[in-house]
Design a protein around this motif. Structure first.
Motif, PDB file in Angstrom:
ATOM      1  N   SER A  69      13.439   3.883 -10.669  1.00 49.95           N
ATOM      2  CA  SER A  69      12.012   4.210 -10.574  1.00 49.95           C
ATOM      3  C   SER A  69      11.152   2.956 -10.435  1.00 49.95           C
ATOM      4  N   SER A  70      11.749   1.843 -10.035  1.00 56.24           N
ATOM      5  CA  SER A  70      10.978   0.603  -9.999  1.00 56.24           C
ATOM      6  C   SER A  70       9.796   0.673  -9.047  1.00 56.24           C
ATOM      7  N   ASP A  71       8.703   0.086  -9.498  1.00 56.24           N
ATOM      8  CA  ASP A  71       7.494   0.012  -8.692  1.00 56.24           C
ATOM      9  C   ASP A  71       7.337  -1.379  -8.077  1.00 56.24           C
ATOM     10  N   ALA A  72       8.340  -2.245  -8.268  1.00 60.52           N
ATOM     11  CA  ALA A  72       8.209  -3.649  -7.866  1.00 60.52           C
ATOM     12  C   ALA A  72       7.992  -3.804  -6.364  1.00 60.52           C
ATOM     13  N   ALA A  73       8.804  -3.129  -5.555  1.00 63.91           N
ATOM     14  CA  ALA A  73       8.749  -3.338  -4.111  1.00 63.91           C
ATOM     15  C   ALA A  73       7.397  -2.900  -3.542  1.00 63.91           C
ATOM     16  N   LEU A  74       6.968  -1.688  -3.900  1.00 63.93           N
ATOM     17  CA  LEU A  74       5.721  -1.167  -3.331  1.00 63.93           C
ATOM     18  C   LEU A  74       4.528  -2.032  -3.746  1.00 63.93           C
ATOM     19  N   THR A 132      -0.958   5.874  -8.421  1.00 62.72           N
ATOM     20  CA  THR A 132      -0.558   7.036  -9.227  1.00 62.72           C
ATOM     21  C   THR A 132       0.896   6.832  -9.640  1.00 62.72           C
ATOM     22  N   ILE A 133       1.495   7.834 -10.284  1.00 62.83           N
ATOM     23  CA  ILE A 133       2.907   7.656 -10.644  1.00 62.83           C
ATOM     24  C   ILE A 133       3.808   7.842  -9.422  1.00 62.83           C
ATOM     25  N   ASP A 134       3.272   8.357  -8.339  1.00 66.65           N
ATOM     26  CA  ASP A 134       4.064   8.496  -7.110  1.00 66.65           C
ATOM     27  C   ASP A 134       4.038   7.203  -6.305  1.00 66.65           C
ATOM     28  N   ASP A 135       4.918   7.117  -5.326  1.00 67.04           N
ATOM     29  CA  ASP A 135       4.955   5.945  -4.448  1.00 67.04           C
ATOM     30  C   ASP A 135       3.993   6.119  -3.279  1.00 67.04           C
ATOM     31  N   GLU A 136       2.887   6.755  -3.520  1.00 66.89           N
ATOM     32  CA  GLU A 136       1.995   7.169  -2.452  1.00 66.89           C
ATOM     33  C   GLU A 136       1.088   6.020  -1.991  1.00 66.89           C
ATOM     34  N   ALA A 137       0.556   5.254  -2.923  1.00 66.03           N
ATOM     35  CA  ALA A 137      -0.377   4.186  -2.563  1.00 66.03           C
ATOM     36  C   ALA A 137      -0.396   3.108  -3.641  1.00 66.03           C
ATOM     37  N   SER A 158      -9.024   0.496 -12.870  1.00 66.36           N
ATOM     38  CA  SER A 158     -10.326  -0.140 -12.731  1.00 66.36           C
ATOM     39  C   SER A 158     -11.271   0.537 -13.715  1.00 66.36           C
ATOM     40  N   ILE A 159     -12.024  -0.255 -14.473  1.00 70.10           N
ATOM     41  CA  ILE A 159     -12.907   0.306 -15.499  1.00 70.10           C
ATOM     42  C   ILE A 159     -14.305   0.538 -14.918  1.00 70.10           C
ATOM     43  N   ASP A 160     -14.783   1.759 -15.014  1.00 68.86           N
ATOM     44  CA  ASP A 160     -16.132   2.139 -14.571  1.00 68.86           C
ATOM     45  C   ASP A 160     -16.373   1.929 -13.078  1.00 68.86           C
ATOM     46  N   THR A 161     -15.316   1.843 -12.309  1.00 70.66           N
ATOM     47  CA  THR A 161     -15.458   1.719 -10.859  1.00 70.66           C
ATOM     48  C   THR A 161     -14.145   2.143 -10.216  1.00 70.66           C
ATOM     49  N   SER A 162     -14.141   2.270  -8.911  1.00 73.62           N
ATOM     50  CA  SER A 162     -12.891   2.596  -8.231  1.00 73.62           C
ATOM     51  C   SER A 162     -12.193   1.306  -7.840  1.00 73.62           C
ATOM     52  N   PRO A 163     -10.914   1.368  -7.453  1.00 70.19           N
ATOM     53  CA  PRO A 163     -10.294   0.176  -6.885  1.00 70.19           C
ATOM     54  C   PRO A 163     -11.083  -0.302  -5.656  1.00 70.19           C
ATOM     55  N   ALA A 164     -10.954  -1.594  -5.331  1.00 65.45           N
ATOM     56  CA  ALA A 164     -11.666  -2.139  -4.174  1.00 65.45           C
ATOM     57  C   ALA A 164     -11.071  -1.613  -2.875  1.00 65.45           C
ATOM     58  N   ALA A 165      -9.760  -1.360  -2.888  1.00 62.90           N
ATOM     59  CA  ALA A 165      -9.063  -0.941  -1.666  1.00 62.90           C
ATOM     60  C   ALA A 165      -7.735  -0.297  -2.048  1.00 62.90           C
ATOM     61  N   TYR A 166      -7.124   0.372  -1.085  1.00 60.39           N
ATOM     62  CA  TYR A 166      -5.773   0.902  -1.264  1.00 60.39           C
ATOM     63  C   TYR A 166      -4.900   0.395  -0.121  1.00 60.39           C
ATOM     64  N   VAL A 167      -3.586   0.314  -0.377  1.00 59.34           N
ATOM     65  CA  VAL A 167      -2.640   0.079   0.710  1.00 59.34           C
ATOM     66  C   VAL A 167      -1.712   1.284   0.777  1.00 59.34           C
ATOM     67  N   ARG A 168      -1.714   1.943   1.951  1.00 61.75           N
ATOM     68  CA  ARG A 168      -0.838   3.095   2.196  1.00 61.75           C
ATOM     69  C   ARG A 168      -0.057   2.816   3.466  1.00 61.75           C
ATOM     70  N   ASN A 169       1.259   2.895   3.399  1.00 55.46           N
ATOM     71  CA  ASN A 169       2.116   2.652   4.569  1.00 55.46           C
ATOM     72  C   ASN A 169       1.742   1.352   5.288  1.00 55.46           C
ATOM     73  N   GLY A 170       1.496   0.326   4.537  1.00 49.53           N
ATOM     74  CA  GLY A 170       1.181  -0.965   5.139  1.00 49.53           C
ATOM     75  C   GLY A 170      -0.230  -1.075   5.690  1.00 49.53           C
ATOM     76  N   GLU A 171      -1.020   0.000   5.561  1.00 56.90           N
ATOM     77  CA  GLU A 171      -2.393  -0.039   6.060  1.00 56.90           C
ATOM     78  C   GLU A 171      -3.375  -0.194   4.906  1.00 56.90           C
ATOM     79  N   LEU A 172      -4.383  -1.054   5.123  1.00 57.07           N
ATOM     80  CA  LEU A 172      -5.374  -1.338   4.096  1.00 57.07           C
ATOM     81  C   LEU A 172      -6.586  -0.434   4.297  1.00 57.07           C
ATOM     82  N   GLU A 173      -6.952   0.286   3.232  1.00 59.43           N
ATOM     83  CA  GLU A 173      -8.156   1.138   3.280  1.00 59.43           C
ATOM     84  C   GLU A 173      -9.173   0.544   2.312  1.00 59.43           C
TER      85      GLU A 173
END
Lengths: 445, 445
Positions: B216-221, B245-250, B272-287
């Motif tokens: 269940s390692s999260d290291a690679a992602l 999340t607990i999934d390997d989704e983002a 992130s406290i009192d705010t959302s993350p600045a960005a997400y990475v999904r499938n190598g794409e930055l949102e």
């Protein structure tokens, strides 16, 4: 001028005098920026001299810079009469007998618009007036134990509340509600959970994040949830009754040893940690969620509280570059217990090891919790955890820091030796340990 | 016997010798309860004598009580060869230049199944082998600064990381990834946010909650998210790359000064406290989510870090019956700053007032935060808050305690007077203050 111009000074006082207005009057103030109507509020003793304060129709206060003010116009004398106790409603003697104990905090007070003062709402009649629904569920007896901001509440107060509550349990009440300021309500809920462990009736702490003079107040709904639970819950134990979400949709009943205030101001600031609330109250109906809550079949007359708390217990939060001399200081100062708030699974830097060993060798209980708040301490995963175990640190599993502190104060306060207290620390007294499950879930998932 | 029976003692050692098995061998063990196959693992120095440990096919370790063991059967010699560095893949010189700095922690290590030892994975080649995707995004240069559990990381380490990172910024890297243990990664992220304020490139801390030997390692992602951001983000600043999340989704990219570890073990422990993350990475794409992130148009060659940290700063958590003598002790011990973790909107009991006044009168900075974590400190709502303001307490708004501690260490470390440091404390240096909005929202709503 009946109410005068309490608290105003200097040129602000002069301006108000000149305008012929008094505190409580409805006035219109024209400034360089806007024109507003509202009731003139008194000023706090230490407030600055440069503002007057109006309470607007929507319940919010506004401060107006005296230099910006062009004109103050008197409109009407105060229309809200001084707060008077209404008649008591006719009570159904078949209803359960519920006591509401006041300790202070927002829920037990109402801002008197005429004077701006805070009026403790503590005869049953006054509570019926503000929250008439509660008369449907119970015959209410009220008693004001003290009236302090909850940041000033300490272990002495816990002892008084626990002693009084135990007396009322023996006095055949069906349930007891304790009104409490929200700042330290989580700590007090844990304290009563241990002191009143095995209570045969439900004990419900209740608070309010917004005072009753605010349109968004949560006081009434939270109180209805608390009284409903105290009157008709099929379970016993110690709970906290607070808004479940920011809407007025439901009140959550949280287990007293698993509750934490996780927001400074939101109405749903209180959250059950690593578990769901025990129950909800929606439209006066109780929905029980936890299946294993304590029952109500214990005798009330023989109930005894264990309500002593040892004050020489410290909660110490670890952080990078933390100086272990702080631990040495506690040892030298005669502390009997220390709860460490470590990182991750329950770690501190190796620089702390000697000080910790020095503490445990002298018979001081040192318990480990995690500053992560959610999840559980595990000292067997990494070398550094095992290093701590060998130095006598007690891993406190999924008890979070605040509850662990209170429990150690209680465990040392009600036993003769540290060894007995340690045994108590590891027993599940009031649901403070959540049963392990293969997948850890937070209520917010 | 090449690898021997490292760590085993007493009758357990005898049993293993008698069975003719060595560490790393595939063995079958029959106990009174079950029969299992697995690789024999070495034992830690301080482990008890009564268990042997097998690593099962699924990657989990199992401990078997020696008294329950009926038979140990040798099946095969270790099949996993000693860890060898593979060939470096061919690199595209057009790709961005990214440095990965190792400091220790789960992400920078791999359990060697043959010896059970922890092998720091720190040549670029080794990282390419384990996470081949990163070669698509960047030319990787790696460097191991140190290799310590993150609970041992302190302000001296922050200074070293900041100094080295600043050097690499001047050396024209496009982005820098810092592998870090998760226990104190939030503190280090805040430290680098201040020390490397105005960095012209993205700096990304990355960790892993589960080691790479676990299915269940999260290291690679997490590492892919970090390298992607370092290589191609259109913004600069300091971030933390962890599972959303607990999934390997983002993977979520959190602002370095607004991140906290809120669970001891979950893969989505960082929030992130009192705010959302600045960005997400999904499938190598930055949102990109935040609209106001710092840009990349500053010159790199002239970049200078402000990387000194004052160690005489304490984080003190308030609780009921807290003894203010602890504050006196810090004052007497030459502390220059104290961050109080008060209750609710930022309160402590009135018993603390004299000690706080004593501290501020001696020029010690005393900042107020809330143990609620979410929300903001406001000392103007209640009398008790104003009592603190008059005693010189600095209200730190929505900066949460851990970031406030780190910022005060930094502010005092890089200024000449307490007054200058106080000014810095109230400035928004690295997004540590979230802009006010009429409705406070937590990301989990």
């Amino acid at each position: 001028m009946v109410a005068g111009l309490q608290g105003y000074r200097g040129n602000t006082l002069e301006l108000l005098k000149k305008s012929g207005v008094s505190i409580g009057d409805l006035v219109e103030v024209k400034t360089t920026r806007m024109t507003v109507q509202g009731s003139l509020m008194p000023r706090y003793e230490h407030a600055d001299e440069q503002h007057i304060v109006l309470k607007l129709k929507n319940g919010y206060n506004i401060g107006l810079q005296v230099n910006d003010i062009l004109e103050i116009r008197w409109i009407a004398k105060s229309t809200s009469p001084a707060f008077k106790s209404p008649e008591a409603p006719k009570l159904d003697p078949q209803l359960p007998k519920v006591a509401i104990l006041g300790t202070g905090g927002t829920i037990a007070s109402r801002v008197d618009y005429r004077t701006g003062g805070v009026h403790p709402q503590f005869s049953a009649e006054e509570l019926y007036l503000v929250v008439p629904e509660i008369a449907k569920y119970a015959q209410i007896h009220t008693e004001l134990l003290f009236n302090v901001y909850s940041e000033h509440i300490n272990a002495d107060h816990w002892e008084k509340i626990a002693e009084k509550t135990a007396e009322m349990i023996r006095d055949s009440y069906d349930g007891i509600v304790i009104a409490h300021g929200t700042d330290t309500m989580g700590y007090s809920a844990a304290a009563l959970s241990f002191a009143l462990a095995d209570t045969p009736i439900p004990i419900v702490l209740v608070g309010s994040q917004r005072s009753t003079d605010r349109p968004s107040s949560d006081a009434a709904l939270n109180l209805i949830g608390a009284v409903t639970t105290a009157a008709k819950a099929p379970f016993s134990g110690v709970y906290v009754s607070m808004h479940h979400t920011i809407d007025d949709e439901a009140v959550a009943l949280h287990i007293g040893a698993r509750i934490r205030k996780n927001h400074t101001s939101r109405r749903d600031a209180f959250e059950s940690i690593d578990t769901s609330p025990a129950a909800y109250v929606r439209n006066g109906e109780l929905e029980v969620i936890h299946k294993d809550l304590p029952t109500k079949d214990k005798p009330q007359q023989s109930f005894k509280a264990r309500y002593r708390f040892e004050k020489k217990v410290a909660l110490v939060k670890f952080y990078p570059s933390f100086d272990p001399k702080i631990i040495d200081y506690l040892v030298d100062s005669g502390y009997r217990g220390i709860i460490l708030e470590g990182t991750g699974l329950g770690h501190v830097s190796e620089q702390c090891y000697d000080s910790i060993a020095w503490a445990t060798e002298r018979g001081i209980l040192v318990g480990m919790t995690s500053q992560c708040i959610w999840g559980r301490v595990r000292l067997t995963v990494y070398d550094t955890g095992r290093d701590l175990l060998r130095r006598g640190v007690i891993p406190l599993d999924d008890m979070f820091p605040e509850t662990a502190l209170v429990k150690m104060m209680w465990a040392l306060g009600n036993t003769k030796t540290a060894e007995e207290a340690k045994t108590l620390m590891l027993q599940n007294i009031a649901g403070e340990f959540i049963a392990r499950s293969p997948i850890e879930r937070r209520p917010r998932d």
